[in-house]
Write a protein that holds these residues in place. Structure first.
Motif, short mmCIF file in Angstrom:
data_model
loop_
_atom_site.label_atom_id
_atom_site.label_comp_id
_atom_site.label_asym_id
_atom_site.label_seq_id
_atom_site.Cartn_x
_atom_site.Cartn_y
_atom_site.Cartn_z
N LEU A 28 -56.45 -16.08 -7.91
CA LEU A 28 -57.09 -15.45 -9.05
C LEU A 28 -58.59 -15.70 -9.08
O LEU A 28 -59.38 -14.87 -9.54
N ARG A 29 -59.01 -16.86 -8.54
CA ARG A 29 -60.42 -17.23 -8.54
C ARG A 29 -61.16 -16.73 -7.29
O ARG A 29 -62.37 -16.90 -7.18
N ALA A 30 -60.44 -16.14 -6.37
CA ALA A 30 -61.05 -15.65 -5.13
C ALA A 30 -62.01 -14.49 -5.41
O ALA A 30 -61.94 -13.86 -6.47
N PRO A 31 -62.92 -14.20 -4.48
CA PRO A 31 -63.89 -13.11 -4.68
C PRO A 31 -63.23 -11.78 -5.04
O PRO A 31 -63.80 -10.99 -5.79
N ASP A 32 -62.05 -11.52 -4.49
CA ASP A 32 -61.35 -10.28 -4.81
C ASP A 32 -60.23 -10.50 -5.81
O ASP A 32 -59.30 -9.71 -5.92
N GLY A 33 -60.33 -11.60 -6.58
CA GLY A 33 -59.31 -11.92 -7.57
C GLY A 33 -59.59 -11.28 -8.91
O GLY A 33 -60.15 -10.18 -9.00
N CYS A 34 -59.24 -11.99 -9.98
CA CYS A 34 -59.39 -11.46 -11.34
C CYS A 34 -60.79 -11.75 -11.88
O CYS A 34 -61.21 -12.92 -11.91
N PRO A 35 -61.52 -10.74 -12.33
CA PRO A 35 -62.88 -10.96 -12.85
C PRO A 35 -62.92 -11.98 -13.99
O PRO A 35 -63.84 -12.80 -14.06
N TRP A 36 -61.94 -11.91 -14.90
CA TRP A 36 -61.95 -12.85 -16.04
C TRP A 36 -61.74 -14.28 -15.56
O TRP A 36 -62.47 -15.18 -15.96
N ASP A 37 -60.75 -14.49 -14.71
CA ASP A 37 -60.46 -15.84 -14.22
C ASP A 37 -61.64 -16.40 -13.43
O ASP A 37 -61.93 -17.60 -13.50
N ARG A 38 -62.33 -15.56 -12.69
CA ARG A 38 -63.46 -16.02 -11.88
C ARG A 38 -64.62 -16.47 -12.75
O ARG A 38 -65.42 -17.30 -12.34
N GLU A 39 -64.74 -15.92 -13.96
CA GLU A 39 -65.85 -16.25 -14.84
C GLU A 39 -65.66 -17.57 -15.58
O GLU A 39 -66.62 -18.10 -16.14
N GLN A 40 -64.44 -18.10 -15.60
CA GLN A 40 -64.17 -19.26 -16.44
C GLN A 40 -64.79 -20.54 -15.89
O GLN A 40 -64.94 -20.71 -14.67
#
Length: 209
Positions: free
Chosen positions: A11-23
């Protein structure tokens, strides 16, 4: 747990979920509090509800662990190792040769071991009670740390009669109520939470948010 960590990494990967990556650790603070509170509520709702809510709490542990892993500060293995080491260290009556008579002595030893871990350095009372606790729970802990005697119903009435009509007066009454709850062996925070939940469930449904 490894599957959960792998899912969070995806989920945190570059092609994962935008919301999860922002946390971040900071942005997740309200969610950790919320999920812990919902887990507390679920204790009275049955095992299925509790299992589900504990999963949400575990998600927060995994989330913070993966964020820290990315930053190179710690990872889940550090979290797990730390708590296991702490449990073993603070239970010498189970994992060592210390003898204890009862649960009260266990608590006394626990506090002594905690103090030794800090090198015997005293801690401010304000640092010993988490600021994020509910107000009633914090007052309960403050009274215990101060060695305040447990109150009685009459003290609540007396405080109510003499307290000024102000925020400070309300606080004095609430503190007296917490002391009364302690005398009954009642957790004031949990009692009010359950009371409020019952009131909310009794309210009619509404289409409004």
């Amino acid at each position: 747990m490894q599957e959960l960590l792998t899912t969070l990494r995806r989920l945190r990967a570059p092609d994962g979920c935008p919301w999860d990556r922002e946390q971040t650790h900071e942005s997740l603070r309200p969610y950790l509090l919320e999920e812990a509170a919902e887990a507390v509520d679920a204790v009275s709702e049955g095992p299925d509800a509790l299992a589900a809510e504990l999963g949400d709490v575990l998600l927060q542990v995994a989330f913070h662990s993966v964020i820290a892993e990315e930053a190179g500060t710690f990872d889940y293995a550090d979290v797990e190792r730390g708590i296991v080491d702490k449990l073993v260290r603070r239970h010498p009556h189970v994992f060592g040769n210390v003898q204890v008579a009862d649960a009260e002595e266990v608590v006394t030893n626990w506090q002594a071991i905690k103090a030794a871990e800090r090198g015997g350095q005293p801690r401010r009372a304000a640092d010993r009670v988490p600021a994020a606790l509910g107000a009633l729970a914090r007052e309960t802990q403050a009274q215990k740390l101060a060695g305040d005697a447990r109150g009685e119903r009459g003290e609540v009435r007396g405080t109510l009669d003499r307290a000024p009509d102000s925020a400070e007066g309300v606080a004095e009454v609430l503190a007296a109520t917490v002391a009364w709850a302690r005398s009954l062996g009642v957790d004031a925070e949990v009692a009010l939470r359950e009371h409020t939940q019952a009131r909310l469930l009794a309210l009619p449904d509404s289409e409004e948010g």
